[in-house]
Design an enzyme around this catalytic site. Structure first.
Site, short mmCIF file in Angstrom:
data_model
loop_
_atom_site.label_atom_id
_atom_site.label_comp_id
_atom_site.label_asym_id
_atom_site.label_seq_id
_atom_site.Cartn_x
_atom_site.Cartn_y
_atom_site.Cartn_z
N GLY A 164 0.79 -1.16 -0.11
CA GLY A 164 0.04 0.11 -0.15
C GLY A 164 0.62 1.34 -0.11
N SER A 211 -24.07 -6.69 -26.50
CA SER A 211 -23.67 -5.79 -27.38
C SER A 211 -22.51 -6.42 -28.32
CB SER A 211 -22.50 -4.70 -26.32
OG SER A 211 -21.61 -5.28 -25.93
N GLY A 212 -22.12 -7.89 -28.26
CA GLY A 212 -21.45 -8.15 -29.18
C GLY A 212 -19.92 -8.11 -28.40
N GLY A 213 -19.82 -7.47 -27.42
CA GLY A 213 -18.36 -7.52 -26.69
C GLY A 213 -18.38 -8.64 -25.91
N VAL A 214 -17.11 -8.89 -25.34
CA VAL A 214 -16.85 -10.22 -24.60
C VAL A 214 -17.84 -10.40 -23.54
CG1 VAL A 214 -14.88 -11.62 -23.71
CG2 VAL A 214 -14.38 -10.04 -25.46
N ASP A 215 -17.86 -9.40 -22.58
CA ASP A 215 -18.62 -9.68 -21.23
C ASP A 215 -20.03 -10.00 -21.53
OD1 ASP A 215 -16.05 -8.86 -20.56
OD2 ASP A 215 -16.83 -7.01 -19.91
N SER A 216 -20.80 -9.36 -22.37
CA SER A 216 -22.04 -9.57 -22.52
C SER A 216 -22.68 -10.89 -23.28
CB SER A 216 -22.88 -8.37 -23.10
OG SER A 216 -22.66 -8.11 -24.51
N SER A 217 -21.46 -11.13 -24.16
CA SER A 217 -21.68 -12.43 -24.90
C SER A 217 -21.57 -13.57 -24.18
CB SER A 217 -20.77 -12.61 -26.34
OG SER A 217 -20.80 -11.41 -27.13
N GLU A 242 4.52 -10.40 -6.88
CA GLU A 242 3.25 -10.55 -7.82
C GLU A 242 3.46 -9.90 -9.10
OE1 GLU A 242 3.38 -8.55 -5.32
OE2 GLU A 242 2.50 -6.91 -5.24
N CYS A 298 5.33 -6.26 1.54
CA CYS A 298 5.70 -4.67 1.41
C CYS A 298 5.11 -4.13 2.73
CB CYS A 298 5.37 -4.22 0.33
SG CYS A 298 6.13 -2.43 0.06
N TYR A 299 4.04 -3.08 2.39
CA TYR A 299 3.25 -2.48 3.64
C TYR A 299 2.59 -3.51 4.53
CZ TYR A 299 -0.15 0.47 5.91
OH TYR A 299 -0.73 0.94 7.41
N HIS A 358 7.96 -7.35 -3.94
CA HIS A 358 6.70 -7.63 -4.50
C HIS A 358 6.74 -8.98 -5.49
CE1 HIS A 358 4.45 -4.03 -3.51
NE2 HIS A 358 5.37 -3.39 -3.60
N LYS A 393 -11.04 -10.78 -16.25
CA LYS A 393 -11.32 -10.71 -17.83
C LYS A 393 -10.78 -11.94 -18.59
CE LYS A 393 -12.62 -8.28 -21.27
NZ LYS A 393 -13.69 -7.37 -21.16
#
Ligand code: XMP
Length: 513
Positions: free
Chosen positions: A54, A223-229, A171, A81-82, A169, A369
């Site tokens: 942080g 919408s044809g986008g990834v998420d709604s599809s 990650e 770290c923090y 870090h 995603k």
């Protein structure tokens, strides 16, 4: 209850990266606020807890502190770290303000080969640091397991109690062997199994959707986008014809976009799809509008109206499904200096008004995603849809600078199609974040055969990016650029000049608007 690692977020810009790294190990992870009560955490039965980094200093008056009872839980802990400094403060170690910030690459020397966190690693590894405060006295029960040039306490451990702290870090990609450290923590120390796969999630999500929805009807704006599809395919798998999708064609889609969506969902999936062609209405409303902000507002409002009207035609649906993802719902910790708290998406054009009388169904809301993409493939969506580049809600409306007219839309669609075709045939499409054409309302003189032309300019934009927040222009081979340029100038009537955008974000943005 699913096996999980909990990450307490102290405001690091890398908190989500930690969560993703763990999920890449096929272990589920959940991000919670740093001050979540220990009793609440205990109820979730985590297999391990990570305290994130942080931007604060433990010496700040309002330094974010965890519930002290956290350290009474008998669960493996890893402070980064923090998170390490907080752990040390809470367990009677000592942290002192560093004289200078240690930032960037360093070499970690592992002193204790028996430490399970570093199992399988060589004696020296490259790590990434970003801190100024330093641990100067070990917390009770801890020993040093690794050091750097600047720190005698770069990694510390109370191996018996399964508590670990890292000054660096693990990650981030700049700690190239960091994933080994994370794997050691989740598999060997926390004893997690590899249970989090999209195939498992699919079965579980289908069950949950059926339970939540019962016999009711669901509508979803596709919408044809990834998420709604992916959301549509998933919900359809669960409840079949109880789902109706609404696809609004605003006239600002890429060429063949509407056909592709209908092909996949109507023809292949046999899903109930209401196709609303609202092109005329959108273009009428956009007439004469040149300000990008106004355009966005007008398009947003027109979308809501078309969508609301379409929902009425579907009738008595109880649920509205949305492709909300995990990063949309993670509450960012409002700590000064946390960039994640400041960068809030301004892109909400597809958003719907709060007063629609539906219950929400958001089956992707615990996914990142990349997980949504894998789920899409499990569901049988084509790769071209699952790995499609992001496309702004207001569509070509923001990629036509100035007035949006039918003629300009036609020119841009044709140029954009060529950009996509050439990116795909040269093998570059799936290597980049986005590739598209922009129509500039600048006309200039050219010659075509014996004739003088006076036509528009097309800008080609191809960028690489991890998340759209920052981006760099792609150094495409000249041959690809040449082909794109030649084809646009020869094939697109109305454009006689092509420029390649070589600006990075920041200070430019990805879209032009
Ligand atoms: P900028 O232009 O701000 O874009 O650098 C960052 C990313 O966001 C996408 N973008 C949008 N996405 N609705 C969306 O869903 C929008 O209104 C919108 N505007 C920009 C852009 O394509 C890029 O990937």
């Amino acid at each position: 209850m699913k096996e999980q690692i909990i990450i307490l977020d102290f405001g690091s810009q890398y908190t989500q990266v930690i969560a993703r790294r763990i999920r890449e190990c096929q272990v589920y992870s959940t991000i919670l606020r740093y001050d979540t009560p220990a009793a609440e955490i205990a109820k979730m039965k985590p297999k391990g807890i990570i305290l994130s980094g942080g931007p604060s200093s433990v010496f700040d008056e309002d330094a974010p502190k965890p519930d002290p009872a956290l350290f009474k839980l008998k669960v493996p802990l890893l402070g980064i770290c923090y998170g390490l400094q907080m752990l040390a403060e809470s367990l009677k170690g000592r942290v002192e303000p560093g004289l200078k910030r240690e930032y960037g690459k360093g070499t970690l020397e592992i002193k204790d080969k028996t430490c399970p966190l570093f199992r399988g690693l060589p004696k020296r590894i490259q790590v990434w640091n970003s801190h100024s405060d330093k641990l100067t006295k070990l917390p009770r029960g801890f020993t040093t397991v690794a050091v750097t040039e600047n720190s005698d306490f770069a990694a510390v451990a109370d191996i018996k109690k399964h508590r670990y702290g890292l000054q660096f870090h693990p990650e981030v990609v700049h700690t190239p062997r960091g994933s080994v450290i994370i794997k050691n923590f989740v598999y060997d120390i926390c004893k997690c199994g590899r249970n989090w796969t999209m195939l498992n999630y699919l079965d579980q999500a289908v069950e949950e959707i059926r339970k939540q929805v019962g016999d009711e009807k669901v509508i979803l704006g596709l919408s044809g986008g990834v998420d709604s599809s992916v959301a549509a395919a998933l919900i359809h798998r669960a409840i079949g014809d109880q789902l109706t999708c609404i696809f609004v064609n605003n006239g600002l889609l890429r060429a063949r976009e509407a056909d592709a969506v209908r092909e996949v969902f109507q023809n292949n999936f046999k899903l109930k799809l209401r196709y609303e062609n609202a092109t005329t209405m959108f273009l009428k409303r956009l007439k004469g509008i040149t300000s990008p902000e106004r355009k966005r507002k007008v398009i947003g409002k027109a979308f809501i109206e078309s969508f609301t009207q379409a929902t009425k035609k579907v009738g008595n649906a109880k649920f509205l499904a949305q492709g909300t993802l995990y990063p949309d719902i993670i509450e960012s910790v409002p700590i000064a200096g946390n960039p994640a708290a400041l960068i809030k998406s301004h892109h909400n054009v597809g958003g719907l008004p709060k007063n629609l009388k539906f219950e929400l169904l958001e089956p992707l809301k615990c996914l990142f995603k990349d997980e949504v993409r894998l789920l899409g493939l499990e569901l049988g969506l084509p790769k071209s849809m699952v790995y499609r580049h992001p496309f702004p809600g207001p569509g070509l409306g923001v990629r036509i600078l100035g007035d949006v007219t039918r003629q300009r839309i036609r020119i841009l669609k044709e140029a954009d199609t060529i950009v996509l075709e050439e990116m795909k045939s040269s093998g570059w499409y799936y290597k980049v974040w986005q590739a598209f054409a922009v129509l500039l309302p600048v006309k200039s003189v050219g010659v075509m055969g014996d004739e003088r032309t006076y036509e528009y300019t097309i800008a080609v934009r191809v960028v690489e990016s991890k998340d759209g927040m920052t981006a760099d222009w792609v150094k495409l081979p000249y041959e690809v650029l040449e082909k794109i340029s030649n084809r646009i100038i020869n094939e697109v009537k109305g454009a006689n000049r092509v420029c390649y955008d070589i600006s990075s974000k920041p200070p430019a943005t990805i879209e032009w608007e």
